[in-house]
Design a protein around this motif. Sequence first.
Motif, PDB file in Angstrom:
ATOM      1  N   MET A  27      -2.940  -5.520  -3.119  1.00 42.12           N
ATOM      2  CA  MET A  27      -4.063  -5.721  -3.737  1.00 42.12           C
ATOM      3  C   MET A  27      -5.394  -4.988  -3.171  1.00 42.12           C
ATOM      4  SD  MET A  27      -3.651  -9.634  -4.741  1.00 42.12           S
ATOM      5  CE  MET A  27      -4.996  -9.835  -5.930  1.00 42.12           C
ATOM      6  N   ALA A  28      -5.469  -4.910  -1.870  1.00 41.84           N
ATOM      7  CA  ALA A  28      -6.400  -4.296  -0.753  1.00 41.84           C
ATOM      8  C   ALA A  28      -6.373  -2.726  -1.258  1.00 41.84           C
ATOM      9  CB  ALA A  28      -6.390  -4.565   0.595  1.00 41.84           C
ATOM     10  N   LEU A  29      -5.231  -2.202  -1.070  1.00 36.86           N
ATOM     11  CA  LEU A  29      -4.888  -0.641  -1.242  1.00 36.86           C
ATOM     12  C   LEU A  29      -5.546  -0.507  -2.737  1.00 36.86           C
ATOM     13  CD1 LEU A  29      -1.414  -0.542   0.301  1.00 36.86           C
ATOM     14  CD2 LEU A  29      -3.654   0.629   1.038  1.00 36.86           C
ATOM     15  N   GLU A  30      -5.148  -1.391  -3.828  1.00 33.67           N
ATOM     16  CA  GLU A  30      -5.446  -1.216  -5.081  1.00 33.67           C
ATOM     17  C   GLU A  30      -6.994  -1.152  -5.227  1.00 33.67           C
ATOM     18  OE1 GLU A  30      -5.562  -3.580  -9.589  1.00 33.67           O
ATOM     19  OE2 GLU A  30      -4.307  -4.146  -7.951  1.00 33.67           O
ATOM     20  N   GLY A  31      -7.799  -1.872  -4.343  1.00 30.50           N
ATOM     21  CA  GLY A  31      -9.257  -1.808  -4.336  1.00 30.50           C
ATOM     22  C   GLY A  31      -9.925  -0.767  -3.589  1.00 30.50           C
ATOM     23  N   GLY A  32      -8.893   0.075  -2.986  1.00 27.04           N
ATOM     24  CA  GLY A  32      -9.515   1.574  -2.242  1.00 27.04           C
ATOM     25  C   GLY A  32      -9.406   1.500  -0.859  1.00 27.04           C
ATOM     26  N   CYS A  33      -8.837   0.501  -0.311  1.00 25.61           N
ATOM     27  CA  CYS A  33      -8.515   0.331   1.078  1.00 25.61           C
ATOM     28  C   CYS A  33      -7.465   1.509   1.443  1.00 25.61           C
ATOM     29  CB  CYS A  33      -7.819  -0.679   1.388  1.00 25.61           C
ATOM     30  SG  CYS A  33      -7.678  -1.049   3.396  1.00 25.61           S
ATOM     31  N   ARG A  34      -7.820   2.385   2.524  1.00 22.25           N
ATOM     32  CA  ARG A  34      -7.111   3.284   2.935  1.00 22.25           C
ATOM     33  C   ARG A  34      -6.597   3.514   4.466  1.00 22.25           C
ATOM     34  NH1 ARG A  34      -6.148   2.904  -1.583  1.00 22.25           N
ATOM     35  NH2 ARG A  34      -6.304   4.274  -3.178  1.00 22.25           N
ATOM     36  N   TRP A  35      -6.874   2.455   5.154  1.00 19.48           N
ATOM     37  CA  TRP A  35      -6.396   2.128   6.394  1.00 19.48           C
ATOM     38  C   TRP A  35      -5.861   0.687   6.634  1.00 19.48           C
ATOM     39  CZ3 TRP A  35     -10.076   3.190  11.201  1.00 19.48           C
ATOM     40  CH2 TRP A  35      -9.480   3.280  12.445  1.00 19.48           C
ATOM     41  N   VAL A  36      -4.939   0.557   7.186  1.00 22.69           N
ATOM     42  CA  VAL A  36      -4.470  -0.745   7.582  1.00 22.69           C
ATOM     43  C   VAL A  36      -3.739  -0.797   8.840  1.00 22.69           C
ATOM     44  CG1 VAL A  36      -2.755  -2.666   6.635  1.00 22.69           C
ATOM     45  CG2 VAL A  36      -3.815  -1.233   4.933  1.00 22.69           C
ATOM     46  N   MET A  37      -4.340  -1.910   9.513  1.00 20.04           N
ATOM     47  CA  MET A  37      -3.457  -2.431  10.720  1.00 20.04           C
ATOM     48  C   MET A  37      -2.936  -3.461  10.603  1.00 20.04           C
ATOM     49  SD  MET A  37      -5.195  -3.474  14.344  1.00 20.04           S
ATOM     50  CE  MET A  37      -6.377  -2.225  14.482  1.00 20.04           C
ATOM     51  N   LEU A  38      -1.325  -3.456  10.670  1.00 20.62           N
ATOM     52  CA  LEU A  38      -0.550  -4.616  10.906  1.00 20.62           C
ATOM     53  C   LEU A  38      -0.473  -5.213  12.411  1.00 20.62           C
ATOM     54  CD1 LEU A  38       1.871  -6.085   9.146  1.00 20.62           C
ATOM     55  CD2 LEU A  38       3.410  -4.758  10.464  1.00 20.62           C
ATOM     56  N   ARG A  39      -1.072  -6.438  12.175  1.00 22.58           N
ATOM     57  CA  ARG A  39      -1.367  -7.157  13.506  1.00 22.58           C
ATOM     58  C   ARG A  39      -0.764  -8.518  13.416  1.00 22.58           C
ATOM     59  NH1 ARG A  39      -4.454 -10.968  15.893  1.00 22.58           N
ATOM     60  NH2 ARG A  39      -5.471 -10.565  17.985  1.00 22.58           N
ATOM     61  N   GLU A  40       0.501  -8.715  13.508  1.00 20.80           N
ATOM     62  CA  GLU A  40       1.219  -9.943  13.505  1.00 20.80           C
ATOM     63  C   GLU A  40       2.131 -10.188  14.689  1.00 20.80           C
ATOM     64  OE1 GLU A  40       0.689 -11.796  10.812  1.00 20.80           O
ATOM     65  OE2 GLU A  40      -0.323 -10.254   9.744  1.00 20.80           O
ATOM     66  N   LYS A  41       1.210 -10.528  15.751  1.00 19.01           N
ATOM     67  CA  LYS A  41       1.674 -10.644  17.223  1.00 19.01           C
ATOM     68  C   LYS A  41       2.598 -11.727  17.400  1.00 19.01           C
ATOM     69  CE  LYS A  41      -2.322  -8.375  19.444  1.00 19.01           C
ATOM     70  NZ  LYS A  41      -3.317  -8.438  20.487  1.00 19.01           N
ATOM     71  N   ASP A  42       2.650 -12.592  16.600  1.00 19.19           N
ATOM     72  CA  ASP A  42       3.543 -13.687  16.764  1.00 19.19           C
ATOM     73  C   ASP A  42       4.954 -13.380  16.315  1.00 19.19           C
ATOM     74  OD1 ASP A  42       2.724 -13.994  14.133  1.00 19.19           O
ATOM     75  OD2 ASP A  42       3.481 -15.824  13.720  1.00 19.19           O
ATOM     76  N   LEU A  43       5.580 -12.346  15.529  1.00 18.50           N
ATOM     77  CA  LEU A  43       6.582 -11.942  15.162  1.00 18.50           C
ATOM     78  C   LEU A  43       7.601 -11.385  16.055  1.00 18.50           C
ATOM     79  CD1 LEU A  43       5.838 -10.734  11.480  1.00 18.50           C
ATOM     80  CD2 LEU A  43       6.807 -12.848  11.988  1.00 18.50           C
ATOM     81  N   PRO A  44       8.752 -11.830  16.108  1.00 17.17           N
ATOM     82  CA  PRO A  44       9.764 -10.931  17.090  1.00 17.17           C
ATOM     83  C   PRO A  44       9.877  -9.596  16.454  1.00 17.17           C
ATOM     84  CG  PRO A  44      10.700 -12.507  15.780  1.00 17.17           C
ATOM     85  CD  PRO A  44       9.323 -12.701  15.381  1.00 17.17           C
ATOM     86  N   PRO A  45      10.285  -8.579  17.435  1.00 12.88           N
ATOM     87  CA  PRO A  45      10.292  -7.201  17.059  1.00 12.88           C
ATOM     88  C   PRO A  45      11.181  -6.830  15.872  1.00 12.88           C
ATOM     89  CG  PRO A  45      10.530  -7.526  19.421  1.00 12.88           C
ATOM     90  CD  PRO A  45      10.857  -9.239  18.908  1.00 12.88           C
ATOM     91  N   ASP A  46      12.137  -7.469  15.721  1.00  4.15           N
ATOM     92  CA  ASP A  46      13.002  -7.096  14.472  1.00  4.15           C
ATOM     93  C   ASP A  46      12.309  -7.684  13.209  1.00  4.15           C
ATOM     94  OD1 ASP A  46      13.327  -9.954  15.226  1.00  4.15           O
ATOM     95  OD2 ASP A  46      15.343  -9.503  14.177  1.00  4.15           O
ATOM     96  N   GLU A  47      11.605  -8.716  13.248  1.00  2.84           N
ATOM     97  CA  GLU A  47      10.954  -9.115  11.950  1.00  2.84           C
ATOM     98  C   GLU A  47       9.457  -8.292  11.937  1.00  2.84           C
ATOM     99  OE1 GLU A  47      10.339 -13.270  11.628  1.00  2.84           O
ATOM    100  OE2 GLU A  47      12.041 -13.720  12.549  1.00  2.84           O
ATOM    101  N   LEU A  48       8.925  -7.881  12.905  1.00  3.03           N
ATOM    102  CA  LEU A  48       7.782  -7.355  12.767  1.00  3.03           C
ATOM    103  C   LEU A  48       8.329  -6.036  12.267  1.00  3.03           C
ATOM    104  CD1 LEU A  48       4.687  -6.820  13.100  1.00  3.03           C
ATOM    105  CD2 LEU A  48       5.490  -5.594  15.520  1.00  3.03           C
TER     106      LEU A  48
END
Length: 208
Positions: A27-48
């Motif tokens: 939805m954010a990309l649909e609104g025009g966002c063109r830079w995304v940082m994935l910040r989900e530090k609690d996830l184990p490496p395979d899930e991330l």
Amino acid sequence: MRSLPAPLLLITDRTQSPRPLAETVAMALEGGCRWVMLREKDLPPDELLALAREIAALTSARGATLTINSDIAAAQALKAGLHLPTGGKPLGARSALGQKALIGQSAHSVEEAEKALDTGADYVTLSPIFASASKPGHGPALGSEGLRRVAARLQIPIVALAGIDADNAGTCLRAGAAAVAVMGGIMRAKDPAAEVRELLAALAKASS
């Protein structure tokens, strides 16, 4: 100085999203966002990595830039950018990711921003600029004048972070920020696309 991918950086936090993270990002990309940082530090490496692949498919379809927070293996696997915490090692990351990789680092003072510049970061996120609902009590807030002082001293792109909304985003650009970053305001929004459009309109007005 290296130019940034976009004036608005969306930082993810799936715990603040009322819907699946991929849906909010779409939805954010649909609104025009063109830079995304994935910040989900609690996830184990395979899930991330699995989540990163899902988000990468969305950003790629929109021609947007993806940055991974902290996980160099995921950034390497997806040929994405990397964002490091304060005290990280940009030069070591660059040797793994290549010269073209976009590498940023967190900073909370002019001294930390100077160190990031000296160690090879392409940009810094500077926080907290304003009080933030995502991280209450995190501070003290630098304010627009604090941002102005840091920007005047450094030859590195600054991404203003914390408490940013459509009312103050333009103020950050006028104070010397190259871009602004938003987490909770977009993650929690009933309509992330509309929230992004408002932010981009405010940034465009400040830049005109």
